[in-house]
Design an enzyme around this catalytic site. Structure first.
Site, PDB file in Angstrom:
ATOM      1  N   SER A 135       0.866  -1.177   0.000  1.00  0.00           N
ATOM      2  CA  SER A 135       0.000   0.000   0.000  1.00  0.00           C
ATOM      3  C   SER A 135       0.903   1.228   0.000  1.00  0.00           C
ATOM      4  O   SER A 135       0.560   2.274   0.518  1.00  0.00           O
ATOM      5  CB  SER A 135      -0.923  -0.021   1.212  1.00  0.00           C
ATOM      6  N   LYS A 158      -4.002   1.019  -3.972  1.00  0.00           N
ATOM      7  CA  LYS A 158      -4.911   2.056  -4.459  1.00  0.00           C
ATOM      8  C   LYS A 158      -4.241   3.412  -4.666  1.00  0.00           C
ATOM      9  O   LYS A 158      -4.830   4.314  -5.233  1.00  0.00           O
ATOM     10  CB  LYS A 158      -6.062   2.252  -3.454  1.00  0.00           C
ATOM     11  N   GLU A 187      -8.099  -4.350 -10.855  1.00  0.00           N
ATOM     12  CA  GLU A 187      -9.466  -4.752 -10.515  1.00  0.00           C
ATOM     13  C   GLU A 187      -9.688  -4.806  -9.015  1.00  0.00           C
ATOM     14  O   GLU A 187     -10.768  -4.507  -8.511  1.00  0.00           O
ATOM     15  CB  GLU A 187      -9.757  -6.115 -11.159  1.00  0.00           C
ATOM     16  N   ALA A 218     -12.331  -5.706  -3.969  1.00  0.00           N
ATOM     17  CA  ALA A 218     -11.430  -6.865  -4.050  1.00  0.00           C
ATOM     18  C   ALA A 218     -11.602  -7.590  -5.381  1.00  0.00           C
ATOM     19  O   ALA A 218     -11.460  -6.986  -6.433  1.00  0.00           O
ATOM     20  CB  ALA A 218     -11.658  -7.795  -2.865  1.00  0.00           C
ATOM     21  N   LEU A 251     -14.261  -8.688  -6.880  1.00  0.00           N
ATOM     22  CA  LEU A 251     -15.514  -8.512  -7.639  1.00  0.00           C
ATOM     23  C   LEU A 251     -15.230  -7.834  -8.979  1.00  0.00           C
ATOM     24  O   LEU A 251     -14.441  -6.896  -9.050  1.00  0.00           O
ATOM     25  CB  LEU A 251     -16.511  -7.652  -6.842  1.00  0.00           C
ATOM     26  N   GLY A 280      -9.215  -9.686  12.845  1.00  0.00           N
ATOM     27  CA  GLY A 280      -8.382  -9.207  11.735  1.00  0.00           C
ATOM     28  C   GLY A 280      -9.200  -8.652  10.575  1.00  0.00           C
ATOM     29  O   GLY A 280      -8.690  -8.506   9.473  1.00  0.00           O
ATOM     30  N   GLU A 284      -8.168  -2.836   9.774  1.00  0.00           N
ATOM     31  CA  GLU A 284      -6.745  -2.490   9.793  1.00  0.00           C
ATOM     32  C   GLU A 284      -6.292  -2.627  11.247  1.00  0.00           C
ATOM     33  O   GLU A 284      -7.123  -2.563  12.163  1.00  0.00           O
ATOM     34  CB  GLU A 284      -6.550  -1.041   9.340  1.00  0.00           C
ATOM     35  N   ASP A 330     -10.700   5.110   3.178  1.00  0.00           N
ATOM     36  CA  ASP A 330     -10.619   3.952   2.293  1.00  0.00           C
ATOM     37  C   ASP A 330     -11.810   3.932   1.334  1.00  0.00           C
ATOM     38  O   ASP A 330     -11.654   3.711   0.132  1.00  0.00           O
ATOM     39  CB  ASP A 330     -10.577   2.683   3.157  1.00  0.00           C
ATOM     40  N   LYS A 336     -11.883   4.476  -2.899  1.00  0.00           N
ATOM     41  CA  LYS A 336     -12.553   3.574  -3.843  1.00  0.00           C
ATOM     42  C   LYS A 336     -13.533   4.351  -4.720  1.00  0.00           C
ATOM     43  O   LYS A 336     -13.630   4.120  -5.928  1.00  0.00           O
ATOM     44  CB  LYS A 336     -13.292   2.472  -3.089  1.00  0.00           C
TER      45      LYS A 336
END
Ligand code: ASP
Ligand code: MG
Length: 801
Positions: free
Chosen positions: A538, A561, A588, A593, A595, A647, A650, A661, A665
């Site tokens: 990242s 990203k 993608e 994720a 999809l 988990g 983050e 986040d 997106k």
């Protein structure tokens, strides 16, 4: 009857000679045979050197002694003193005169063969064969030249008749290759590597059933196996094809050596002295069969180019170029001229290019002065790659493959019968070009070379998925996924192999420090083809390096990203560089994720539909929080605590709660359909209430987080039957927002469960019923699978599956 010829490398050391012994013995039990030898090892070269040494007045005696000693090292009883004295006499003369003729050169060089045959014949006899050394000067008549003579079949025929009678007596003749004598009985060489010619001429004159050429390689390959690991041995090839390959630098037998056999249809088999079990390559009359394909590489050539406006439409320029060169004995290998006639390019041998330029400068002095010709130049760093055989239909694939790898052919030519294509490429790309073209013309296994940065959850799972699926993909689609290298934030490991289950422990053992530059240096030196860089970090800094990666020939696949949410200027610069270098960049997994979202949106957009609105729950983590909170009586912090422990979030859950986040997106999707907005343009509702935002320390946040229960408890109560959903939205005016909303319980958003992500896409075509994409939008397995799918998309362009 058969002729068996052994080359210099076969006879270099004791192992080869012993193998030759066994081969000769075995064949002699089956049939009458004639054996032909080259000089052992590199003796011919050493004799050329010693001649030069003598000419310059150097001390040649010890060198001569060492040559003689080397030849007899397998049989010290053989007396070579007569030959030594004769050579000494000649060399003394050369030393005195300070020069020598070709006639004399021939007299010296034949000693390579004479000494070798004498010694090895004696050695064979001691081991139990009955052989007899034969001087080919007494069998083969030649004409035309002292050092590159042709065989005179007519004059040789009567000598061969006598020789036949001798053979019948059952002693095995071992004949010197490489030379004959002219009608004045002077020694004449048959050219470098002329022993093959000796063998095939003897074969033709004796009308044998087969000539066997024993070398140090298995036979003729579809390409040089040192350059192309996938090259395969050709088991059968016609005389004509073998000749064609030879003239393009890949033959073992020169065209001239093949010729004597074609008339009488005598097959030649190429075999390996060091691997006699291998079936070798048979050269014979294979008319009517499918025909071979092979690839050859010629180095040490130079590209000469003439350019200028004055060339257009002028008659006679080409004629003048080639006559200026041909008068001076410079041969042109390949020519290419576009129909505009503004430039002409051709290939000459590298060591003749300087003179070629001088000659052309003289010839076109006038045109250069008038500026009709603007330049006459040469490029010595080039190579010719030729595809021999029926390859023309593969041309589009060849050009695409080269282009994908950043190789631009400098010159292109095909033979009129389309049986051969030649491309001139920059020297440093030669072997890479061979591998690419080879895999195209044979439809063979394609290799994708992957460099994976970030080997944590996503990257590590991705490599594991390759380990599991590699063999199946290779078998089914002819595509091999090679892990060239993998790296974490501090270390790089070059694997250059298909990954195996132990890739992690190997990483820990042998990785070295160094980042992206280690990789770029490596690919610049080793020029692997079809490079794909996979960014599973990242890291923001890494996205700075994307430009260098593209320039070094990488396609990019990214789960990171950052590159798509940086300033718009970066975003568009990256895309123009990709376009310029004809590279792909797939991401993608940036949203939802695995999809199939980005790809779908891209296609809707390019097909001309107008996307009016996108709305959805973009974060799997936050989806889980509110789905659970809205449909249970648990406290908000209990649910959050549980998610942190499992988990799902983050390590610092505030990174999820702050909404950035989701904002990223949303921006990525918006830019996908043409928005030029920045991340700061997204209107984000932070899920951390003001009261808690003042704690920068995570522990302080935890100490006070009970406030969350109060805050969200109140919100839940006021929502009543409605469900809380954290929604990203691109609206009709292009506005981007991320907000906590209340959704009707039976609406699409309200029905959401678990940790699913959901995206509603409203377009002109999907007018009232939006297109909905829903499913697990987080987790290392699905994300890695999304990365894998992107890699395979690039693979499709390479392998056409
Ligand atoms: N000994 C000669 C050469 O090295 C001939 C041969 O090897 O065929 O050229
Ligand atoms: Mg040789």
């Amino acid at each position: 009857m058969k002729v068996l010829k052994f080359g210099g490398v076969s006879l270099e050391g004791i192992k080869g000679i012993d193998n030759a012994f066994e081969i000769v013995k075995k064949e002699s039990l089956k049939d009458k045979i004639v054996v032909v030898f080259s000089a052992r090892g590199d003796i011919t070269d050493r004799l050329i050197d010693i001649l030069e040494l003598a000419r310059k007045g150097g001390e040649f005696r010890p060198v001569l002694r060492s040559i003689v000693d080397y030849v007899k090292d397998i049989d010290l009883d053989v007396n070579l003193e007569d030959e030594y004295s004769e050579l000494l006499k000649i060399l003394d003369g050369v030393s005195l005169l300070g020069e020598y003729s070709n006639r004399l050169k021939a007299r010296v060089l034949v000693y390579g063969e004479l000494l070798s045959v004498k010694v090895i014949s004696s050695y064979f006899n001691k081991k139990g064969l009955v052989t007899w050394p034969v001087n080919s000067g007494k069998l083969i008549k030649t004409f035309n030249s002292y050092i590159d003579a042709d065989v005179d079949f007519k004059a040789s025929a009567p000598l061969i008749e006598e020789f036949k009678d001798e053979i019948k007596k059952g002693i095995i003749p071992i004949v010197t290759g490489f030379f004959g004598t002219n009608l004045d009985n002077e020694i004449c060489l048959l050219g470098r590597n002329g022993s093959n010619y000796t063998a095939t001429c003897l074969g033709a004159l004796l009308k044998v059933e087969q000539v066997q050429v024993w070398t140090h390689i298995n036979g003729i390959y579809t390409a040089d196996p040192n350059l192309v690991p996938d090259a395969t041995l050709i088991d059968r090839i016609s005389y004509q094809e073998a000749g064609e390959l030879a003239s393009f630098g890949a033959g073992i037998l020169h065209t001239r050596s093949i010729q004597p056999l074609t008339f009488s249809n005598i097959p030649v088999i190429i075999k390996n002295t060091y691997n006699p079990e291998n079936s070798g390559t048979l050269i014979c009359d294979t008319n009517g069969e499918k025909g071979i394909k092979a690839l050859t590489l010629i180095k040490d050539v130079s590209l000469v180019t003439l350019e200028g406006k004055g060339l257009y439409g002028k008659v006679g320029i080409d004629g003048r170029i080639f006559s200026a060169l041909s008068i001076n004995d410079i041969s042109v290998r390949m020519i290419s001229q576009a129909s505009s006639e503004r430039s002409i390019g051709f290939i000459v041998d590298g060591n003749e290019s300087k003179r070629a330029i001088e000659l052309l400068n003289q010839e076109f002095e006038h045109e250069l002065e008038n500026d009709d010709i603007s330049s006459i130049s040469r490029n010595n760093n080039v190579a010719i790659v030729s595809a021999v055989g029926n390859c023309i239909s593969e041309l589009p694939g060849i050009l695409t493959g080269l282009n994908k790898n950043g190789i631009k052919p400098l010159l292109f030519a095909n033979s009129v019968n389309s049986r051969q294509i030649s491309l001139v490429v920059e020297g440093q790309f030669a072997s890479k070009a061979c591998r690419i073209i080879h895999s195209r013309i044979f439809g063979m296994r394609k290799v994708i070379n992957l460099v994976v940065f970030g080997i944590g959850n996503v990257g590590g799972t991705f490599i594991d998925q390759i380990v599991t699926n590699h063999d199946r993909i290779e078998e089914k689609y002819n595509l091999s996924l090679n892990i060239l290298a993998a790296a974490n934030s501090s270390k790089v490991k070059i694997y250059n192999s298909v990954p195996a289950t132990d890739w992690r422990s190997r990483f820990d053992k042998n990785s070295k420090s160094g980042g992206i530059n280690t990789i770029i240096d490596y690919v610049n030196i080793n020029t692997p083809e079809n490079l794909v860089f996979v960014d599973c970090t990242s890291s923001y800094e890494l996205t700075d390096k994307y430009f260098d990666l593209i320039k070094s020939g990488f396609d990019l696949v990214s789960a990171n990203k950052k590159a798509n949410t940086r300033e718009f200027e970066y975003y568009s610069k990256l895309r123009s560089l990709l376009k310029y270098h004809n590279k792909q960049y797939l991401y993608e997994t940036n949203v939802g994720a695995g999809l199939p979202l980005i790809d779908t949106i891209k296609h809707i957009h390019t097909s001309g539909d107008r996307i009016r609105k996108i709305r959805g729950v973009f974060s799997g983590t936050i989806s889980y929080l509110f789905n659970t909170f809205s449909s249970s009586d648990n406290k908000f912090t209990e649910i959050l605590d549980n998610a942190v422990k499992k988990g799902f979030t983050e390590p610092d859950p505030r990174e999820d709660l702050c909404g950035m986040d989701v904002a990223r997106k949303l921006l990525i999707l918006a830019r996908e359909i043409g928005s030029e907005k920045e991340i700061s343009d997204v209107d984000v509702e932070n899920l951390i209430p003001n009261e808690l935002q003042k704690y920068s320390d995570l522990d302080d946040f935890y100490a006070n987080w009970a406030y969350l229960d109060k805050h969200y408890g109140e919100i839940k109560t006021s929502a009543g039957e409605k469900k809380l959903r954290y929604v990203g939205q691109l609206d009709e005016n292009g506005k981007l927002s991320v907000k906590l909303l209340e959704a009707e319980a039976d609406s699409v958003l309200g029905r959401l469960k678990g940790a699913d992500s959901i995206f509603e896409i409203f377009t002109d075509r999907y007018e009232d019923n939006p297109l909905i994409i829903q499913g697990a939008g987080a987790g290392s397995q699905v994300t890695a699978a999304g990365v894998f799918a992107d890699v395979l998309r690039i693979g499709q362009a390479v392998s056409r599956f």
